[in-house]
Design a protein around this motif. Sequence first.
Motif, PDB file in Angstrom:
ATOM      1  N   ALA A  85       3.672  12.039   0.796  1.00  0.00           N
ATOM      2  CA  ALA A  85       3.269  10.490   0.854  1.00  0.00           C
ATOM      3  C   ALA A  85       3.228   9.957   2.241  1.00  0.00           C
ATOM      4  O   ALA A  85       2.533   8.975   2.568  1.00  0.00           O
ATOM      5  CB  ALA A  85       4.435   9.592   0.008  1.00  0.00           C
ATOM      6  N   ARG A 122       1.143   4.008  -2.782  1.00  0.00           N
ATOM      7  CA  ARG A 122       0.927   5.613  -2.370  1.00  0.00           C
ATOM      8  C   ARG A 122       1.986   6.305  -2.817  1.00  0.00           C
ATOM      9  O   ARG A 122       1.872   7.572  -3.510  1.00  0.00           O
ATOM     10  CB  ARG A 122       0.663   5.674  -1.068  1.00  0.00           C
ATOM     11  N   THR A 151       1.941   6.880  -6.758  1.00  0.00           N
ATOM     12  CA  THR A 151       1.106   7.985  -7.090  1.00  0.00           C
ATOM     13  C   THR A 151       1.627   9.378  -7.038  1.00  0.00           C
ATOM     14  O   THR A 151       1.542  10.240  -7.652  1.00  0.00           O
ATOM     15  CB  THR A 151      -0.187   7.570  -6.376  1.00  0.00           C
ATOM     16  N   VAL A 152       2.032   9.690  -5.612  1.00  0.00           N
ATOM     17  CA  VAL A 152       2.533  10.883  -5.265  1.00  0.00           C
ATOM     18  C   VAL A 152       3.824  11.531  -6.083  1.00  0.00           C
ATOM     19  O   VAL A 152       3.841  12.548  -6.487  1.00  0.00           O
ATOM     20  CB  VAL A 152       2.890  11.130  -3.885  1.00  0.00           C
ATOM     21  N   ASP A 174       0.869  -1.096  -0.018  1.00  0.00           N
ATOM     22  CA  ASP A 174      -0.074  -0.137  -0.061  1.00  0.00           C
ATOM     23  C   ASP A 174       0.943   1.491  -0.124  1.00  0.00           C
ATOM     24  O   ASP A 174       0.632   2.170  -0.750  1.00  0.00           O
ATOM     25  CB  ASP A 174      -0.859  -0.009   1.213  1.00  0.00           C
ATOM     26  N   LEU A 175       1.764   1.264   0.825  1.00  0.00           N
ATOM     27  CA  LEU A 175       2.856   2.439   0.844  1.00  0.00           C
ATOM     28  C   LEU A 175       3.438   2.468  -0.395  1.00  0.00           C
ATOM     29  O   LEU A 175       3.735   3.591  -0.936  1.00  0.00           O
ATOM     30  CB  LEU A 175       3.695   2.310   2.086  1.00  0.00           C
TER      31      LEU A 175
END
Length: 201
Positions: free
Chosen positions: A194, A120, A123-124, A116-117
């Motif tokens: 993030a 994330r 994406t950032v 998940d990280l």
Amino acid sequence: MNIYRSFQQLAEKEREGIDFRIQWRWGRTGIAVMAPHGGGIEPGTSEVARAVAEPHHSFYHLDGLKRKGNGRLHITSTLFDEPAALEMARRSWKVITIHGCDGANPTVYLGGLDEDLRARVATVLRSRGFSSAPHPVFRGDQKENLCNRGSSGAGLQLELSEALRASFFARLDRPGRDHPTPIFFEFVAALKTALAGLSEP
């Protein structure tokens, strides 16, 4: 090639304060940002880790100080057992490690067991114009990897290509790294964004 397979082996041959130094400070978020191959070992990683950690997260680096040949100080992440680093990882919920790798393209290679990280951060980074991908070799997916030694058991490993790190500073040597570029600050801001809002479940 890794000459040393443990910190004890390194410490028996290398001089602390002359060949290397270890620095750390505690934060209050339960997140540790670490550069186990900092200074001259993988240039630019200490500067990124320190800037991302400030002011709230914990920070650690092993800083190669040699004029040349700092690569001999590299202990692979699955064997990295420097006591202060292990203590910080043990007392942290989430560990993010910053590494440097070869590469002529300015790319961030994302690894670690926290899927998940990873998503994330990807994406950032993409929203800020940075390219990311999984590394074909250095995936940080072993439980013994330093990035996965926090209490959550799943962390994040970032491998920054040489081209990307070179874009962060006037030069990649130690004097050059005293002069970060706007790209450095944009990258640090992206990682801070993030990590913002992450909290221990």
